[in-house]
Structure formats: C-alpha cells, structure tokens
Scaffold this motif. Sequence first.
Motif, PDB file in Angstrom:
ATOM      1  N   ILE A 131      -8.469   7.581   5.417  1.00 25.60           N
ATOM      2  CA  ILE A 131      -7.388   6.849   4.773  1.00 25.60           C
ATOM      3  C   ILE A 131      -7.664   5.360   4.883  1.00 25.60           C
ATOM      4  N   GLU A 132      -7.759   4.679   3.755  1.00 27.36           N
ATOM      5  CA  GLU A 132      -7.984   3.247   3.723  1.00 27.36           C
ATOM      6  C   GLU A 132      -6.828   2.575   2.985  1.00 27.36           C
ATOM      7  N   ALA A 133      -6.833   1.231   3.001  1.00 25.96           N
ATOM      8  CA  ALA A 133      -5.716   0.504   2.415  1.00 25.96           C
ATOM      9  C   ALA A 133      -5.595   0.772   0.924  1.00 25.96           C
ATOM     10  N   PHE A 545      -2.733  -5.949  -2.432  1.00 23.39           N
ATOM     11  CA  PHE A 545      -2.802  -5.001  -1.332  1.00 23.39           C
ATOM     12  C   PHE A 545      -2.567  -5.755  -0.022  1.00 23.39           C
ATOM     13  N   LEU A 546      -1.748  -5.165   0.840  1.00 26.40           N
ATOM     14  CA  LEU A 546      -1.525  -5.688   2.186  1.00 26.40           C
ATOM     15  C   LEU A 546      -1.723  -4.552   3.179  1.00 26.40           C
ATOM     16  N   SER A 547      -2.417  -4.846   4.269  1.00 23.23           N
ATOM     17  CA  SER A 547      -2.628  -3.859   5.316  1.00 23.23           C
ATOM     18  C   SER A 547      -2.178  -4.451   6.643  1.00 23.23           C
ATOM     19  N   ASN A 557       0.157   0.313   4.840  1.00 26.43           N
ATOM     20  CA  ASN A 557      -0.531  -0.264   3.697  1.00 26.43           C
ATOM     21  C   ASN A 557       0.451  -0.404   2.539  1.00 26.43           C
ATOM     22  N   TYR A 558       0.521  -1.599   1.969  1.00 26.42           N
ATOM     23  CA  TYR A 558       1.377  -1.851   0.812  1.00 26.42           C
ATOM     24  C   TYR A 558       0.485  -2.171  -0.393  1.00 26.42           C
ATOM     25  N   ASN A 559       0.877  -1.721  -1.561  1.00 27.50           N
ATOM     26  CA  ASN A 559       0.143  -2.113  -2.761  1.00 27.50           C
ATOM     27  C   ASN A 559       1.055  -2.097  -3.966  1.00 27.50           C
ATOM     28  N   GLU A 600       3.707   1.047  -3.866  1.00 28.11           N
ATOM     29  CA  GLU A 600       3.488   2.101  -2.888  1.00 28.11           C
ATOM     30  C   GLU A 600       3.452   1.526  -1.481  1.00 28.11           C
ATOM     31  N   MET A 601       4.000   2.290  -0.548  1.00 28.13           N
ATOM     32  CA  MET A 601       3.963   1.940   0.867  1.00 28.13           C
ATOM     33  C   MET A 601       3.471   3.174   1.626  1.00 28.13           C
ATOM     34  N   ASN A 602       2.327   3.021   2.293  1.00 26.52           N
ATOM     35  CA  ASN A 602       1.668   4.150   2.924  1.00 26.52           C
ATOM     36  C   ASN A 602       1.630   3.947   4.442  1.00 26.52           C
ATOM     37  N   HIS A 603       2.202   4.883   5.175  1.00 25.95           N
ATOM     38  CA  HIS A 603       2.242   4.828   6.633  1.00 25.95           C
ATOM     39  C   HIS A 603       1.224   5.813   7.195  1.00 25.95           C
ATOM     40  N   VAL A 604       0.345   5.323   8.066  1.00 18.91           N
ATOM     41  CA  VAL A 604      -0.709   6.144   8.652  1.00 18.91           C
ATOM     42  C   VAL A 604      -0.525   6.164  10.165  1.00 18.91           C
TER      43      VAL A 604
END
Length: 810
Positions: A131-133, A545-547, A557-559, A600-604
Amino acid sequence: MKTSTQIFAALFFFFLGMSNLAAKDISIITGQVTDEKGEALPFANVAIFEAGTEKLLTGTVSDENGKFSIETSRTGQVQLVISSIGFETFRSDAFEIQSGTNRDFGQLKVTEEASNLSEVTVRATRPEIIIEADKTTVNVEGTVMAEGNTALDVIARSPGIFVDQDNNIVLNGRSGVTVMINDRQTYMSASDLANFLRSMPAENIKSIEIINSPTSRFDAEGAAGIVNIKLKKNNIDGVFGNVSAGGMYNGMYSPNTGLSLNIKKGKWTNTASFNYNQFNFQNELNINREFQLDEGISRFEQESPITTHNESMFLQAGSDYEINDKHSVGMSLQASKYNGKDIGNSLTRITNPGTEDLLFIKSDNESFTHNNRLFGNFHYVGLLDTLGTRLSADIDFTKMVQDSEALLTNSNWVNDNQDQSNLDFIKTMNDMDYRIFTAKVDFVKPFGKGRVLETGLKGSWVTSDNNLDLSRAVEEGPFINDPNSNKFIYEENVLAAYASYKSSFSEKVSFQAGLRGEYSDITGTSVTLDQVNKQNYFDLFPSLFLSHKVSKDYQINYNANRRISRPNYRLLNPFVFYIDPLTTEQGNPHLRPQYAHNFEMNHVLKGAYQFTLGYALTNDVFQQIFTQDEETRMTTTFTDNLDRSQNWNFRAMIPVEIRPWWNTSNMLQVTHSQWKSMIGDALLDVAQTNLTLRTQHTFNLPHGFRAELMGMYVGPAQYGQATIKGFGWVDLGITKPLMKEKLTLTVNGTDLFRSQIINADVQFDKINTQFRQYRNTQGVRITLRYKFAQGESFRVANRSGSTEERSRLD
C-alpha cells in the motif's frame, strides 16, 4: 441530509479524528542492490524479516537503479533479505531498529547462481499487497492466482475491482477504468480488451497496480482510475521462456495455448510471445416487457439463448539495444486477430388487451465479427546523471480494422398458425477503420531528499472511419437499402502538457502536487446525413497527494484529482443497429465527455489493514438509456449524458493468517450512488447503497499442492435507470508443481454453484422491463505450463508508451 449521507460524513470525520493519535518516529532503511560487477540490479525483492524467524515485516522492490527505501514503524532485531531471479538470496546480519532509525546499507552485492536457472526454485519474499500513497500494488508472481488463470481472472480478484458480465471493469463501484500494460494504454474497447486479457496468461504478470487517483503524469482519460498490469522483467542472458496448453469446459470446449521466448545477446534484448485462445459459451437471456396502451397492458415475454464462439490470437515482440550504460533505444510490436460468431434464436410471445390471441415473433440472428489490430512503439530512455535524472520519449502507432456482418431473420404468426408465418430479413454490414498516432516526451529530475520534478508533453492524432450498411427484404423479395445506413468519420487531436512536484513538509508529512492541461479538437462528420459536429475545449486536471505517517503503525493518505472520460468513437456514430425486430441500439453524435472530481482518504494500519473513504462527483456521466415507443412497441437503447452522479465509498481490506499454511485476504466495500437527470420529459432521481464482499483463502498443502478458494457477493446496485439484484459465486483452484517445478498442472473451477446470475429491473416513466442473464460461467479449466531457462542474469529497462486514445475503440 439523507441518512446514507450522514453515515458517510460521520465515518469521514471519525477517521479524520484518528490522526490525533500520538505520533511516533518512522525508521528508514535504504541502500542499492548491485551484481558482483557493481552494476545496478533493478526489480529485486527487498524484505525485512524478524531476526531468527521467517516472519515477514515489510518489503519493497528496488527501482531501475537498484535503489530501495523501506519505511517502517517496527522496532527490534531484524534482518534484511534480498532475492532476485538468477541470484543467490542475500541475508544481512541481524541489526536493531529503534524508533526513528535511519540506516543506509550503501551498495549490497548479490551473487549469481552457479547453476542454470532452470534448476533453481525462487520463492517470493515481498508482501502480497503493498500500500502506497498513490496506489495499491498486488504482487501476482509466485501466487496461486498466477497458475492456470488469465490476466482478466487476476484483475477481477484484485482489491476494489469487479468485472461484470458485459466485460466492463468496475473500480470502487464506478465504471470508466483505464487499463494499462507496463504503463502503456491498451487502447481497446471493453469487449476487445476482455478478449485480449483472456489470451494473456497470469503467469506472465509480475504485479497489478490499482491507481484510484492517478497523478498528472498519467493521461487524464479514465474517470474511475487506472489498472496498470506490470509484466515480469526477464533476467536471463541466453534463452528463457515457457509454453502452455490447456482448455476450459463450460458446456462447450475452449482450448488455449501459448509460447513466450526471451533471448539476449550482448547489448540486444529480444522478446516474443504468442497466445491462441478460444472462449466459447452459451448465454441465457430472458426479457419481459410491458407496454401501456389505451386499451390496457401489452406484455412481451422473450427467450433469447445465444451461442458465442470467440477466437483470438495475439503476438507480441520487442527489441531493446543498450547504446551504453545510460542510454537505450528499442521498439515493440503487437499484432492481434479476433474472430467472433454469435448465433441467437429468440422467441417472443406477445399478449394484447381485449383479445386472447397470442402473437409470436421468432428471430434468428447470426453475426460474424473480424478484428485485426496492429500496434507499434519506438522508445528512447536516457539517464542523464547519477542522481537519476531521466529523459524518455515514445512514438506509438495503432491501426485497427474491424468488419462485421449479421443477418436477422424474423417470422411472426398468431396462435398455432406458424405455417402461415410472414418472413422479413435485416442485413447489417459494418466496416470500421481506426488510425491513432501519438508522440510524447517525459523528463524526471530528482533533487535529493525525496524531492522530484516531473514534466512532459504529449500529442495524439486520431482518425476513425465507420461505415454502416443496412438493407431489408420481405419474403423472397430483393434486399433494399435502409435509410438508417450511415458513413461516419471521426477526427480527434489532443495536445497535453503536465508538471508534477514531489517533496515533504516534514519527516512525517510528504506531498505530491501536479497539473495537467489538455486541448482537444474534435470533429464528427456524418457523410450520409451531411452533418458535422465540432468540439474544441481546453481543460485543466489538477491532482494532489498528502501522506501523513501518524505513528509507527498508522498512516493516512489523502488524494484529490479531476479526470475525464471521452466517449468511445463508435458511440458518436448516429447508427441504428437492430438486435431484434423490436429492439434497436442507436449512436449519439452529441455525446459529451464526462468529468469526475475524486476525493479519497486511505487509512493504513500496521502496513496491512486498509480502511478507505472516498467520494466522486461525475458530471455529464455516461449511461445506457432505455426508451420505448408505446405505439410501435419498439425499445431503443443508446448512451447519453446524465446531468450528474454521486458516489460515496467505504472500503476495508483485512488480511488474516489463520494458520501458517492458511492465509486469507478479505474485502468489504459499501458504495452509495445517486443519479439525477432529466431523461426526455421524466426526472431520474434514484439512489442505492451497495454491499460487496470478497474473501480469498490460500492454502499451502502437503506434497507441493497449493489451493485458492474465492467467494464473492455483489449486493443490489443502481446503474442509472436499471436496478441490479444481488448475486454471488465461488471459485476454486488447485495447482501442483512437477518435474522439479519445471512443469505445473493447474485445475480451476469457476462459479461452482452456478449462481453468477444477473437479474435487472428497469422501472422508469412508462418503462417496465425485467432482464435475466446467465453466461454459463460455471466450468472447469485445466492448464499445463512448462518453463525452460538457461543463461546468465541480465535486466530489461522499463519502458512507457502513450496512454490514452486506443481505450475508446469500440
């Protein structure tokens, strides 16, 4: 605010609030992988294991310069492990990672295998999903998915992706996905692309990149995102390849075979592959329609079994020449041939108000399609300094010629008087010719400390010539030209430029911002109707993109970006195509591009668990529209622009290791879609919340057996006017290596319980129609694959080509 919107808003702010967790420092492990001569070794597997155990913590793949960078929040004693085809596995001494550790290993030399590769067993060491930004990478190489399956099978099992029975690839509940291979656009329609991906063995795939929000480096085409198939980088100096043979039975037999060959001598690297594939099936289609007449309701009950025979051949060849260690040139060629045959026999029963008489219409539809496609690419790649400054250029040319012919024979009678039936015939001849020329140049300039500037230019020139010839005949009479015949010429020129910059605000927060501008000049000419439609527009497509590395086990990760989907060229042709006497398909020369605004906002969590919230607003969205004439009782379908659609999405990916030999990957996706638009004089204002579940189980069994079980459920969903009922299915695959893993036998069972049945309703305005479709997906596939290799290690540089126009061929 509707309840569903409130739920998604609550989830959004809940996850946003998680960023207030106490942050801890991230450790960074860097280095460069080289061979014994000190030459960089790209695409090597680099992994970190817990010291003294086989527990994998995290990993990555070295870039084209052999460099790698691993960011981890783990602490304690660990070991660095490097593996690559043709090389012995490198294992470092155990070392300790503390919070915030930064360690540079410098150059790490790996030793070539002393024996031929054909005698070496290579095990993948990197995690299955990275999983990447800006993307999620699914590593296919070495998995059960890669054995005996096709590229389409693997894509359909990837996170967030669903392939419907019309071969449309849906990502996170939205259509309009762009498919690429090694960063090159496939440039094919949905049906052509599906046939091509079925001919490509999954064994040739290294990984699949799922890019929900592409950067400005990618073409703006593809409103729903990008699926990028990365093929294996072959590392054999000499000869390397594989040959396969097999077949599938689903009530009909479909054989397939393939050959892949790679040869390197000196500075030349040559590759070639050929695949032959058949995909035969029977399609069960039932349609019930109601028409509201002044006297009452007229009902149509239609049974339409269709037998389909598809045959495809695909040839791919490439040659690269290394001018020196920094500059290389090369070319690649793809040639494909597709033959399709559909035989349909439909029977329609019609009841009318005020009478007990039954009207029958029997339609025999036999159609043939031939498609020849040629694609050529010329490329240059130059490394301009030791920092990794890179200049690349590509020139692409595509030519596709397709011709189809169909004869629709109709007979109608009343009650049992079939011997008194009336006959009529509709003949369709359709010739299409596409030519696409693209040229692009890309420049990448690293500045150190993670700062990178990317910029580039691209131009594309498209010409499409489509000639539709319709004629009719009654009884034994001659065929007479139909006024719906049409010759249509489409021309499109697109000029694009982009710039993207990557850097960081701090050790924990990094960003990438980009802007792409595209100017489009489009002309559609109906020669028959003497109509010309012109469109000229300039669009800007920003991306951000923001990580944020919140803590050692938590990253956000925001994009956000803006994307476009241009209509397939054939959809712009104002043709009328007869499916049966009462159903036609029509083109739309006024179809406009659709624009999507994606967030999109992705939580890892712990580098493995993924929780994603997304929102997409699409304007002028493409949608298949159903209309019907109550007097003639004709149903017409065409693609039109709806005003807008909204899509809220929540996705959870949860891997679980039940036993050391039993691993699972589980996905839950909840999508809420809203559609709002005027269609004719009626307002379409509908919404639907859809649930999708997928669980994949991988078993490492005794005696070398491996198995994979996949179950999927797709809940009820709304697509414009149509409501699709829920359905699910189960697949099972078993593979066994033989002859010291040179030979692999794989057996795959699909749709074990014959449950992948599509049921749909269209209830809108005066339309009341129900569909039921099953494409005989239940079947068994057996594949034998033999691998051969001999020689020393070498590398193939990564190439990128043009990335847009051919995807819209139809």
